[in-house]
Design a protein around this motif. Structure first.
Motif: not given
Length: 172
Positions: A25, A44, A49, A51, A86, A91, A152, A155
């Motif tokens: 991250d 990502y 934030e 990925g 993730m 995520a 990440p 992106g």
């Protein structure tokens, strides 16, 4: 003990080798070198934030034998493993986006049909579509090698080419 060159909280650089994957991250940089027919898959979550980057060597892991089930080795299983890791780190599955690079066909073997590079890119596109993950950028194909650097937190995927006609950096 003082470690020089890496201050606490400073971004780190992580090398992702062939058949490997990594999730991070923030401002860390995930790097893969020497992509020929191999495919770099960057996923990502722009909101979280978080990925990940995979350096996939072959297209289809679902047909691999149980003794050869390293998820980062195959485009399809690498995508699923990245997504799972993730989400475990926070995520949001519905926010995840993808970028791919590599998949060159550096050698021609007429007896094999489509080259491994093209099959890797096709397998990644198919798996991303099946999972509902939008592919927002790609730099694939051709006959030249690539190196990628992925951050990440933003992106950003930087793609460095090693083509005589195209020595440069592309930001995806």
């Amino acid at each position: 003990m003082k470690t020089y060159g890496s201050e606490p909280g400073a971004p780190t650089s992580v090398q992702v080798g062939i058949s490997e994957l990594a999730v991070s991250d923030g401002d860390d940089t995930l790097k893969s070198y020497g992509l020929g027919s191999c495919l770099a898959i960057a996923l990502y979550d722009p909101d979280g934030e978080i990925g990940g980057l995979a350096h996939a060597m072959l297209p289809d892991g679902d047909t691999a034998t149980n003794s050869d089930r390293k998820p980062g080795k195959y485009a399809d299983t690498a995508i699923r493993a990245l997504l799972r890791r993730m989400v475990e780190r926070g995520a949001s599955y519905t926010s995840v986006e993808a970028k791919i690079a590599g998949g060159s066909d550096m050698f021609e073997f007429d007896s094999f049909g489509d080259g491994v590079g093209k099959r890797n890119a096709d397998a990644a596109r198919e798996e991303l579509e099946k999972l509902g993950v939008p592919l927002v950028a790609e730099d694939v194909g051709g006959t030249h090698g690539r190196t990628v650097e992925f951050t990440p937190g933003t992106g950003t995927l930087l793609v460095k080419t090693s083509d005589e006609d195209e020595n440069g950096v592309t930001e995806l």
